[in-house]
Write an enzyme that holds these catalytic residues in place. Structure first.
Site, PDB file in Angstrom:
ATOM      1  N   ASP A   8      58.091 -10.838   2.920  1.00  0.00           N
ATOM      2  CA  ASP A   8      58.390 -10.307   1.845  1.00  0.00           C
ATOM      3  C   ASP A   8      59.521 -11.182   1.009  1.00  0.00           C
ATOM      4  O   ASP A   8      60.127 -11.964   1.829  1.00  0.00           O
ATOM      5  CB  ASP A   8      59.063  -8.891   1.818  1.00  0.00           C
ATOM      6  CG  ASP A   8      59.703  -8.092   0.740  1.00  0.00           C
ATOM      7  OD1 ASP A   8      59.105  -8.357  -0.443  1.00  0.00           O
ATOM      8  OD2 ASP A   8      60.681  -7.460   0.824  1.00  0.00           O
ATOM      9  N   ASP A  10      62.404 -10.144  -1.627  1.00  0.00           N
ATOM     10  CA  ASP A  10      63.630  -9.550  -2.108  1.00  0.00           C
ATOM     11  C   ASP A  10      64.124  -9.041  -0.601  1.00  0.00           C
ATOM     12  O   ASP A  10      63.594  -8.012  -0.201  1.00  0.00           O
ATOM     13  CB  ASP A  10      63.355  -8.789  -3.209  1.00  0.00           C
ATOM     14  CG  ASP A  10      62.913  -9.378  -4.350  1.00  0.00           C
ATOM     15  OD1 ASP A  10      63.921 -10.281  -4.949  1.00  0.00           O
ATOM     16  OD2 ASP A  10      61.966  -8.708  -5.015  1.00  0.00           O
TER      17      ASP A  10
END
Length: 189
Positions: A8, A10
Site C-alpha cells: 500500500d 498511504d
C-alpha cells in the site's frame, strides 16, 4: 527470491505522522475548523463526524497537495530497492482514486521509490489474486483480513486508526521491521 510483494502507499510508504502530528489530522482539522478526532478509526467520516460530501470536497481541494508533499517513510526506498535486487517484484496497490495517478507517479519518481507496477483499487484481495501477490503490507485491517483469508501472508503497518485491532496479523512500525518480517516470512515460503 523471485517473490511478488504488494505494498500500500498511504501510511506504508508515506510518513503521515501519528496523533496530532498526523498530516491528515492536521489538514482536516484546519479545513473544517475542528479540534480533535471523535474516534481513532480509518474512515474520516467516523473519525471526524463528517459527511461523504464533506470528505469529497476536502479531497478535491486538499488531497492532491497532501499526496504531493508528504514525505516517504525512512528506509522504504532502500528496503524496496534491496528486494528488487533480490529478484522480487514490487506491486503498489493504493486505494487512491485513479485521478491521483499522475501525482502518485510524480511523488514516487521524486522520492525514487522503486516499484514494478502501480494499481489503483480498493479491491486489494482481488488484485492480490489476479497479480499473484505473495505477501501484502497495508495499514488498513479491512484490506488485510480478506487477503489473509486467501492464505497470503500480510503485515499491518501500525497506525493510530488500527489500534483497536488485536487479531493475528503481525504489526510493523517501520521499514526495518518490515524487512525483518519479510525475511522471516519469505524464508518459510
Amino acid at each position: 527470491m523471485n517473490k511478488i510483494i504488494g505494498v500500500d502507499i498511504d501510511a506504508v510508504l508515506t510518513d503521515e505522522g501519528t496523533g496530532t502530528d498526523n498530516i491528515w489530522h492536521q489538514k482536516i482539522c484546519n479545513y473544517f475548523n475542528l479540534e480533535e478526532r471523535k474516534e481513532q478509526v480509518y474512515d474520516f467520516r467516523d473519525a471526524y463526524g463528517l459527511t461523504l460530501e464533506e470528505i469529497e470536497e476536502f479531497m478535491a481541494t486538499e488531497g492532491r497537495k497532501i499526496f504531493a508533499n508528504v514525505s516517504p517513510l525512512t528506509e522504504a526506498k532502500e528496503v524496496l530497492a534491496d528486494l528488487q535486487q533480490q529478484g522480487c517484484t514490487i506491486i503498489l496497490v493504493t486505494a487512491r482514486a485513479k485521478e491521483h495517478n499522475q501525482v502518485t507517479l510524480d511523488w514516487l519518481d521524486e522520492h525514487q521509490i522503486p516499484f514494478d507496477k502501480l494499481i489503483h483499487s480498493e479491491e486489494k484481495a482481488n488484485i492480490c489474486q489476479a497479480e499473484g501477490i505473495e505477501l501484502f503490507i497495508d495499514d488498513r485491517v479491512s484490506n488485510l483480513l480478506p487477503i489473509k483469508e486467501l492464505g497470503i501472508p500480510v503485515l499491518l503497518m501500525d497506525m493510530d486508526h488500527n489500534q483497536s485491532f488485536k487479531g493475528p496479523i503481525p504489526r510493523v512500525h517501520n521499514w526495518q521491521e518490515i524487512k525483518e518480517q519479510l525475511e522471516q516470512i519469505l524464508k518459510g515460503a
